[in-house]
Design a protein around this motif. Structure first.
Motif, PDB file in Angstrom:
ATOM      1  N   ILE A 175      -9.367  -5.818   7.575  1.00  0.00           N
ATOM      2  CA  ILE A 175     -10.449  -5.471   8.509  1.00  0.00           C
ATOM      3  C   ILE A 175     -11.528  -6.552   8.514  1.00  0.00           C
ATOM      4  O   ILE A 175     -12.117  -6.872   9.554  1.00  0.00           O
ATOM      5  N   ASP A 176     -11.772  -7.149   7.328  1.00  0.00           N
ATOM      6  CA  ASP A 176     -12.777  -8.210   7.227  1.00  0.00           C
ATOM      7  C   ASP A 176     -12.258  -9.550   7.732  1.00  0.00           C
ATOM      8  O   ASP A 176     -12.975 -10.566   7.649  1.00  0.00           O
ATOM      9  N   GLY A 177     -11.006  -9.579   8.219  1.00  0.00           N
ATOM     10  CA  GLY A 177     -10.463 -10.809   8.791  1.00  0.00           C
ATOM     11  C   GLY A 177      -9.664 -11.663   7.830  1.00  0.00           C
ATOM     12  O   GLY A 177      -9.340 -12.815   8.154  1.00  0.00           O
ATOM     13  N   GLY A 178      -9.328 -11.136   6.674  1.00  0.00           N
ATOM     14  CA  GLY A 178      -8.556 -11.906   5.706  1.00  0.00           C
ATOM     15  C   GLY A 178      -7.083 -11.991   6.089  1.00  0.00           C
ATOM     16  O   GLY A 178      -6.504 -11.035   6.595  1.00  0.00           O
ATOM     17  N   SER A 179      -6.467 -13.139   5.833  1.00  0.00           N
ATOM     18  CA  SER A 179      -5.041 -13.320   6.093  1.00  0.00           C
ATOM     19  C   SER A 179      -4.224 -12.690   4.968  1.00  0.00           C
ATOM     20  O   SER A 179      -4.778 -12.274   3.939  1.00  0.00           O
ATOM     21  N   LYS A 180      -2.904 -12.631   5.158  1.00  0.00           N
ATOM     22  CA  LYS A 180      -2.043 -12.060   4.122  1.00  0.00           C
ATOM     23  C   LYS A 180      -2.080 -12.912   2.857  1.00  0.00           C
ATOM     24  O   LYS A 180      -2.070 -12.381   1.738  1.00  0.00           O
ATOM     25  N   LEU A 181      -2.098 -14.230   3.023  1.00  0.00           N
ATOM     26  CA  LEU A 181      -2.149 -15.124   1.866  1.00  0.00           C
ATOM     27  C   LEU A 181      -3.466 -14.946   1.109  1.00  0.00           C
ATOM     28  O   LEU A 181      -3.478 -14.872  -0.128  1.00  0.00           O
ATOM     29  N   TYR A 182      -4.563 -14.869   1.843  1.00  0.00           N
ATOM     30  CA  TYR A 182      -5.875 -14.652   1.225  1.00  0.00           C
ATOM     31  C   TYR A 182      -5.915 -13.299   0.515  1.00  0.00           C
ATOM     32  O   TYR A 182      -6.408 -13.189  -0.612  1.00  0.00           O
ATOM     33  N   THR A 183      -5.374 -12.273   1.172  1.00  0.00           N
ATOM     34  CA  THR A 183      -5.374 -10.926   0.586  1.00  0.00           C
ATOM     35  C   THR A 183      -4.564 -10.883  -0.699  1.00  0.00           C
ATOM     36  O   THR A 183      -4.962 -10.243  -1.680  1.00  0.00           O
ATOM     37  N   PHE A 184      -3.447 -11.580  -0.692  1.00  0.00           N
ATOM     38  CA  PHE A 184      -2.614 -11.576  -1.896  1.00  0.00           C
ATOM     39  C   PHE A 184      -3.334 -12.233  -3.062  1.00  0.00           C
ATOM     40  O   PHE A 184      -3.404 -11.658  -4.171  1.00  0.00           O
ATOM     41  N   TRP A 185      -3.865 -13.444  -2.878  1.00  0.00           N
ATOM     42  CA  TRP A 185      -4.452 -14.182  -3.985  1.00  0.00           C
ATOM     43  C   TRP A 185      -5.809 -13.638  -4.418  1.00  0.00           C
ATOM     44  O   TRP A 185      -6.161 -13.712  -5.598  1.00  0.00           O
ATOM     45  N   LYS A 186      -6.578 -13.074  -3.478  1.00  0.00           N
ATOM     46  CA  LYS A 186      -7.920 -12.618  -3.814  1.00  0.00           C
ATOM     47  C   LYS A 186      -7.988 -11.130  -4.168  1.00  0.00           C
ATOM     48  O   LYS A 186      -8.887 -10.714  -4.902  1.00  0.00           O
ATOM     49  N   ILE A 187      -7.043 -10.333  -3.657  1.00  0.00           N
ATOM     50  CA  ILE A 187      -7.100  -8.882  -3.881  1.00  0.00           C
ATOM     51  C   ILE A 187      -5.957  -8.417  -4.783  1.00  0.00           C
ATOM     52  O   ILE A 187      -6.184  -7.791  -5.827  1.00  0.00           O
ATOM     53  N   VAL A 188      -4.731  -8.728  -4.393  1.00  0.00           N
ATOM     54  CA  VAL A 188      -3.558  -8.186  -5.092  1.00  0.00           C
ATOM     55  C   VAL A 188      -3.307  -8.890  -6.418  1.00  0.00           C
ATOM     56  O   VAL A 188      -3.121  -8.236  -7.454  1.00  0.00           O
ATOM     57  N   PHE A 189      -3.292 -10.212  -6.409  1.00  0.00           N
ATOM     58  CA  PHE A 189      -2.933 -10.946  -7.627  1.00  0.00           C
ATOM     59  C   PHE A 189      -3.872 -10.659  -8.802  1.00  0.00           C
ATOM     60  O   PHE A 189      -3.407 -10.505  -9.937  1.00  0.00           O
ATOM     61  N   PRO A 190      -5.212 -10.591  -8.599  1.00  0.00           N
ATOM     62  CA  PRO A 190      -6.074 -10.230  -9.741  1.00  0.00           C
ATOM     63  C   PRO A 190      -5.751  -8.862 -10.331  1.00  0.00           C
ATOM     64  O   PRO A 190      -5.947  -8.639 -11.534  1.00  0.00           O
ATOM     65  N   LEU A 191      -5.266  -7.929  -9.506  1.00  0.00           N
ATOM     66  CA  LEU A 191      -4.896  -6.608 -10.011  1.00  0.00           C
ATOM     67  C   LEU A 191      -3.586  -6.636 -10.786  1.00  0.00           C
ATOM     68  O   LEU A 191      -3.239  -5.669 -11.466  1.00  0.00           O
ATOM     69  N   MET A 192      -2.860  -7.735 -10.681  1.00  0.00           N
ATOM     70  CA  MET A 192      -1.567  -7.867 -11.353  1.00  0.00           C
ATOM     71  C   MET A 192      -1.689  -8.486 -12.741  1.00  0.00           C
ATOM     72  O   MET A 192      -0.673  -8.840 -13.349  1.00  0.00           O
ATOM     73  N   LYS A 193      -2.910  -8.633 -13.235  1.00  0.00           N
ATOM     74  CA  LYS A 193      -3.108  -9.307 -14.520  1.00  0.00           C
ATOM     75  C   LYS A 193      -2.307  -8.691 -15.669  1.00  0.00           C
ATOM     76  O   LYS A 193      -1.749  -9.415 -16.493  1.00  0.00           O
ATOM     77  N   PRO A 194      -2.212  -7.358 -15.789  1.00  0.00           N
ATOM     78  CA  PRO A 194      -1.420  -6.811 -16.906  1.00  0.00           C
ATOM     79  C   PRO A 194       0.052  -7.233 -16.860  1.00  0.00           C
ATOM     80  O   PRO A 194       0.607  -7.667 -17.858  1.00  0.00           O
ATOM     81  N   ILE A 195       0.675  -7.119 -15.668  1.00  0.00           N
ATOM     82  CA  ILE A 195       2.084  -7.451 -15.569  1.00  0.00           C
ATOM     83  C   ILE A 195       2.293  -8.959 -15.621  1.00  0.00           C
ATOM     84  O   ILE A 195       3.288  -9.450 -16.161  1.00  0.00           O
ATOM     85  N   VAL A 196       1.332  -9.720 -15.080  1.00  0.00           N
ATOM     86  CA  VAL A 196       1.428 -11.186 -15.136  1.00  0.00           C
ATOM     87  C   VAL A 196       1.328 -11.653 -16.583  1.00  0.00           C
ATOM     88  O   VAL A 196       2.081 -12.535 -17.014  1.00  0.00           O
ATOM     89  N   SER A 197       0.420 -11.062 -17.344  1.00  0.00           N
ATOM     90  CA  SER A 197       0.271 -11.436 -18.751  1.00  0.00           C
ATOM     91  C   SER A 197       1.525 -11.090 -19.546  1.00  0.00           C
ATOM     92  O   SER A 197       1.986 -11.880 -20.379  1.00  0.00           O
ATOM     93  N   SER A 198       2.079  -9.908 -19.281  1.00  0.00           N
ATOM     94  CA  SER A 198       3.293  -9.487 -19.994  1.00  0.00           C
ATOM     95  C   SER A 198       4.463 -10.408 -19.678  1.00  0.00           C
ATOM     96  O   SER A 198       5.166 -10.879 -20.576  1.00  0.00           O
TER      97      SER A 198
END
Length: 277
Positions: A175-198
């Motif tokens: 809604i704020d105009g973010g692209s899929k790539l931006y949404t992934f790296w700025k929103i989704v990927f930070p939330l993946m820290k537990p699984i990324v660390s594991s």
């Protein structure tokens, strides 16, 4: 009643001590043999050395060309882990958010099928292909091979995790105009820290301890990895046991440091409280 409770606590304590002993014994054996002279090893067995024999480490470094092997292994491990983290997370995000599409479903099931494919089945074709393409005895060849064999499982793990991330946060970014790539790296990927660390630690352990792939690909001394150099301590007519354990202890230190540094990220629940209401 109190007697039964004391007996149960005693049994539980004994079991815990036994489990701790089982897990600690390999480390004790490794350090004990690495610090013993060959003569003392023949006489004392598993007993801790009476006199520290540091020459095992210096001789192991010289005989195995340890620093070259460590440099090769560190380079291969870092590049492979980073590639797996980036490629698997992005591919898993595309699959998880498009599971209704037959195209992405087919990719998902192909990865599932690849998980049951043993290395021995493709070992000979892989060797021929790497030789024909000039990637045999190269770091690039090992990196591509290692990543190829770990892609399937890591994507499967990432897909399961991403599907549990609420879509509401992504929709707000769109809604704020973010692209899929931006949404992934700025929103989704930070939330993946537990699984990324594991997976970071699992990938590092897997690559660091891998023996089969370097055995097939790294045949020249200048591209050998640490597990492969340890293999040459065990000859047909002689075994350099103390030097082998000394090299093993040296190789074990970086991965232990990585685990202790990353363990808080694995245990912590970064996803807790991300979306409320």
């Amino acid at each position: 009643m109190k007697m039964k409770k004391h007996v149960a606590n005693g049994v539980a304590l004994i079991l815990k001590i036994c489990l701790v002993t089982i897990f600690i014994m390999p480390f004790y054996i490794a350090f004990a043999y690495a610090l013993k002279s060959p003569e003392e090893t023949m006489k004392t067995g598993l007993a801790f050395p009476k006199q520290i024999y540091w020459e095992n480490f210096t001789e192991a470094i010289e005989v195995s060309n340890f620093w070259t092997a460590a440099k090769n292994f560190f380079t291969i491990t870092v590049i492979s882990v980073v590639l797996l983290m980036v490629v698997c997370s992005m591919a898993a995000y595309a699959i998880a958010r498009n599971m209704k599409s037959k195209f992405f479903q087919s990719f998902y099931y192909v990865f599932l099928a690849a998980m049951i494919l043993p290395f021995q089945v493709v070992m000979l074709p892989l060797y021929i292909q790497l030789k024909d393409t000039g990637l045999l005895n190269t770091r690039i060849g090992m990196i591509l091979t290692i990543c190829g064999f770990q892609l399937a499982y890591k994507k499967f793990v990432y897909v399961g995790f991403i599907r549990n991330i609420p879509l509401e946060m992504e929709e707000a970014a769109y809604i704020d105009g973010g692209s899929k790539l931006y949404t992934f790296w700025k929103i989704v990927f930070p939330l993946m820290k537990p699984i990324v660390s594991s997976t970071l630690i699992l990938n590092s352990l897997s690559v660091w301890n891998d023996f089969q792939i370097p055995l097939i690909i790294a045949q020249k001394p200048e591209v050998r990895t640490i597990p492969l150099t340890q293999y040459f301590f065990f000859g047909q007519y002689s075994i350099k046991l103390n030097m082998a354990f000394a090299a093993f202890v040296l190789a074990m230190i970086p991965i232990l440091v990585l685990y202790f540094v990353m363990q808080k990220r694995i245990i912590g629940g970064v996803m807790a409280g991300a979306v409320k209401g």
